[in-house]
Design a protein around this motif. Structure first.
Motif, PDB file in Angstrom:
ATOM      1  N   GLY A   1     -35.025  61.630 -65.748  1.00  0.00           N
ATOM      2  CA  GLY A   1     -35.807  60.591 -65.211  1.00  0.00           C
ATOM      3  C   GLY A   1     -36.350  59.572 -66.153  1.00  0.00           C
ATOM      4  O   GLY A   1     -36.818  60.184 -67.152  1.00  0.00           O
TER       5      GLY A   1
ATOM      6  N   SER B   1     -38.387  55.754 -66.890  1.00  0.00           N
ATOM      7  CA  SER B   1     -38.727  54.581 -66.401  1.00  0.00           C
ATOM      8  C   SER B   1     -39.003  53.569 -67.751  1.00  0.00           C
ATOM      9  O   SER B   1     -39.462  54.291 -68.902  1.00  0.00           O
TER      10      SER B   1
ATOM     11  N   TYR C   1     -35.565  54.429 -62.855  1.00  0.00           N
ATOM     12  CA  TYR C   1     -36.571  54.599 -61.752  1.00  0.00           C
ATOM     13  C   TYR C   1     -36.835  53.194 -60.789  1.00  0.00           C
ATOM     14  O   TYR C   1     -37.267  53.140 -59.900  1.00  0.00           O
ATOM     15  N   ASP C   2     -35.764  52.214 -61.077  1.00  0.00           N
ATOM     16  CA  ASP C   2     -35.688  51.087 -60.119  1.00  0.00           C
ATOM     17  C   ASP C   2     -34.157  50.407 -60.494  1.00  0.00           C
ATOM     18  O   ASP C   2     -33.584  50.858 -61.185  1.00  0.00           O
TER      19      ASP C   2
ATOM     20  N   THR D   1     -32.849  54.678 -58.630  1.00  0.00           N
ATOM     21  CA  THR D   1     -33.615  54.688 -57.234  1.00  0.00           C
ATOM     22  C   THR D   1     -34.359  53.263 -57.201  1.00  0.00           C
ATOM     23  O   THR D   1     -34.498  52.593 -58.284  1.00  0.00           O
TER      24      THR D   1
ATOM     25  N   HIS E   1     -37.611  51.078 -56.652  1.00  0.00           N
ATOM     26  CA  HIS E   1     -38.829  51.146 -57.631  1.00  0.00           C
ATOM     27  C   HIS E   1     -40.034  52.043 -56.676  1.00  0.00           C
ATOM     28  O   HIS E   1     -40.473  53.182 -56.985  1.00  0.00           O
TER      29      HIS E   1
ATOM     30  N   SER F   1     -39.167  55.533 -55.926  1.00  0.00           N
ATOM     31  CA  SER F   1     -39.626  56.439 -57.140  1.00  0.00           C
ATOM     32  C   SER F   1     -41.102  56.871 -56.854  1.00  0.00           C
ATOM     33  O   SER F   1     -41.441  57.850 -57.196  1.00  0.00           O
TER      34      SER F   1
ATOM     35  N   SER G   1     -42.745  60.410 -56.201  1.00  0.00           N
ATOM     36  CA  SER G   1     -43.672  61.039 -57.174  1.00  0.00           C
ATOM     37  C   SER G   1     -44.812  61.315 -56.527  1.00  0.00           C
ATOM     38  O   SER G   1     -45.690  62.369 -57.093  1.00  0.00           O
TER      39      SER G   1
ATOM     40  N   ASP H   1     -46.211  53.424 -63.509  1.00  0.00           N
ATOM     41  CA  ASP H   1     -44.787  53.229 -63.487  1.00  0.00           C
ATOM     42  C   ASP H   1     -44.133  54.577 -64.494  1.00  0.00           C
ATOM     43  O   ASP H   1     -43.296  54.730 -64.451  1.00  0.00           O
TER      44      ASP H   1
ATOM     45  N   GLY I   1     -43.031  57.056 -62.533  1.00  0.00           N
ATOM     46  CA  GLY I   1     -41.765  56.626 -61.685  1.00  0.00           C
ATOM     47  C   GLY I   1     -40.590  57.425 -62.134  1.00  0.00           C
ATOM     48  O   GLY I   1     -39.614  57.840 -61.606  1.00  0.00           O
ATOM     49  N   ALA I   2     -40.630  57.703 -63.602  1.00  0.00           N
ATOM     50  CA  ALA I   2     -39.666  58.709 -64.152  1.00  0.00           C
ATOM     51  C   ALA I   2     -39.447  60.038 -63.422  1.00  0.00           C
ATOM     52  O   ALA I   2     -38.433  60.625 -63.093  1.00  0.00           O
TER      53      ALA I   2
ATOM     54  N   ALA J   1     -38.316  59.621 -59.621  1.00  0.00           N
ATOM     55  CA  ALA J   1     -36.682  59.330 -59.681  1.00  0.00           C
ATOM     56  C   ALA J   1     -35.985  60.494 -59.859  1.00  0.00           C
ATOM     57  O   ALA J   1     -35.032  60.891 -59.030  1.00  0.00           O
TER      58      ALA J   1
END
Length: 411
Positions: free
Chosen positions: A5, A7, A66-67, A122, A124, A127, A131, A330, A333-334, A337
């Motif tokens: 993943g 971000s 992630y987005d 994915t 945002h 994600s 998470s 953020d 987010g990794a 995702a």
């Protein structure tokens, strides 16, 4: 099955490696570059994740971002068009980077990693939600995500059950609790996307003198926690600053100059926006509980780093339990995702005991043992004293008693 993943390109770039649903490694790019909140493509973090597990890019089954850059670019273009010709300076500054780099994420990933496999994207807030829920100890829970902005969403809630999450409702840009807080971060003289924690820390020293003014002039807050912001006071849609002259007239002066002396005014502003933020979070939490009927709540997004607001939800809110993604911004987010791909995209089973989470204490980054530290110190001819683990408590307590400042690095 190994999933990476990623971000990047807003703030807090990071990478996370997941194998068969287990988080193997995760790290932020700033830890390697020494640039706080580094937003660059996380080449160093990716390298660490792979090398830490004796893997190469050829071992990866999926890479997930992630987005969705094209949807985010759509929002940026629509916003500039809506405000044109205002915002031309911001437009000229922002668009070249999008055209040259940010829109070509697949090509960039392939180039940076030397990777020819499948690349996924994915949304945002998906994600963030992933998470929050997937590493949590709950088999079933509500989730609430709050941040500045993703593609269009700035907040969302829904439910997670087993290996699936479902977003039920969202608030969209430009109406954003995170950006409201960042506007006051800017106005009180701190760096946006960095100094928000300073505003939260400053709040206890002030009085909520401006709370009613914020609620009457800056936002229309509803009972369910949804809101609309009065955009005539803000400049972040198309400008290079967060607030404008109307904002300054409303609050009686220009923004504080960074690094200048803090006054009672900044303390009162901080307390006011903090109390408004807590009120919004509490109303949202109650609404999410009513709508979902869940006993457990999971939180993520940059606003979920507001531990004072989280504490109020825990103490005063309707949920029996809450679980907050430690990397709520953020960077997380990794992780979200990668877990989204493993559970929701690939439909793998997820079983929890409602007690222990899957975050592994968040000890997922580089480790530095005594031998590594000693070798570095010797190589750089630094003066040091070795203190055994048994000696540390007494040594540190004595220094604290002598009113010394302690810098502690361990792990």
């Amino acid at each position: 099955m190994i999933i990476l993943g990623i971000s990047a390109f807003y703030h807090d770039s990071a990478a996370c490696l997941v194998q068969d649903g287990k988080i193997l490694s995760a790290a932020q790019e700033e830890r390697f570059t020494r640039k706080k909140h580094d937003f660059a493509f996380p080449s160093n973090a990716i390298r660490f994740c792979l090398e830490d597990n004796n893997l190469t890019a050829s071992d990866l089954d999926f890479v997930v971002f992630y987005d969705k850059p094209f949807i985010k670019f759509e929002r940026i273009l629509e916003t500039y068009l809506a405000y044109a010709p205002v915002g031309i300076q911001s437009f000229i500054k922002a668009i070249p980077l999008w055209i040259k780099q940010k829109l070509w994420m697949k090509e960039l990933i392939k180039k940076e990693l030397g990777y020819d496999g499948k690349i996924l994207f994915t949304e945002h807030h998906e994600s963030h939600a992933a998470s929050a829920f997937f590493p949590s100890p709950f088999q079933e829970a509500a989730f609430l995500t709050l941040d500045g902005v993703g593609e269009w969403a700035t907040a969302g809630f829904g439910t997670g059950k087993d290996n699936q999450i479902r977003i039920q409702a969202e608030i969209h840009f430009p109406h954003s609790l995170g950006l409201l807080y960042s506007a006051f971060t800017y106005y009180t003289g701190f760096k946006v996307n960095s100094g928000e924690y300073k505003v939260m820390g400053l709040a206890p020293y002030g009085e909520p003198k401006y709370k009613d003014l914020i609620l009457s002039e800056l936002m229309d807050l509803k009972d369910d926690g949804s809101f609309r912001m009065n955009m005539k006071y803000f400049n972040y849609c198309a400008g290079l600053t967060m607030t404008n002259k109307r904002f300054e007239r409303l609050f009686g002066g220009p923004p504080r100059k960074p690094e200048s002396r803090l006054t009672q005014r900044e303390m009162d502003l901080a307390r006011s926006v903090q109390e408004v933020t807590e009120e919004v979070m509490m109303r949202m939490a109650r609404h999410v509980h009513r709508e979902t009927g869940q006993r457990n709540l999971c939180l993520a997004g940059g606003v979920a780093l507001n531990c004072v607001g989280n504490g109020r939800i825990l103490r005063e809110g309707p949920f029996d339990n809450i679980w907050i993604q430690p990397a709520a911004g953020d960077a997380g987010g990794a992780l979200g995702a990668a877990l989204f791909v493993w559970y929701q995209y690939l439909e793998n089973e997820r079983t929890c005991d409602n007690k222990k989470d899957f975050q592994q204490g968040s000890y997922l980054g580089p480790k530095f043992e005594n031998g590594v530290i000693e070798k570095y110190l010797d190589q750089n001819r630094m003066v040091y004293t070795f203190v055994s683990d048994e000696e540390i408590p007494d040594r540190i307590s004595d220094l604290i008693a002598d009113e010394k400042v302690i810098g502690w690095f361990q792990g």
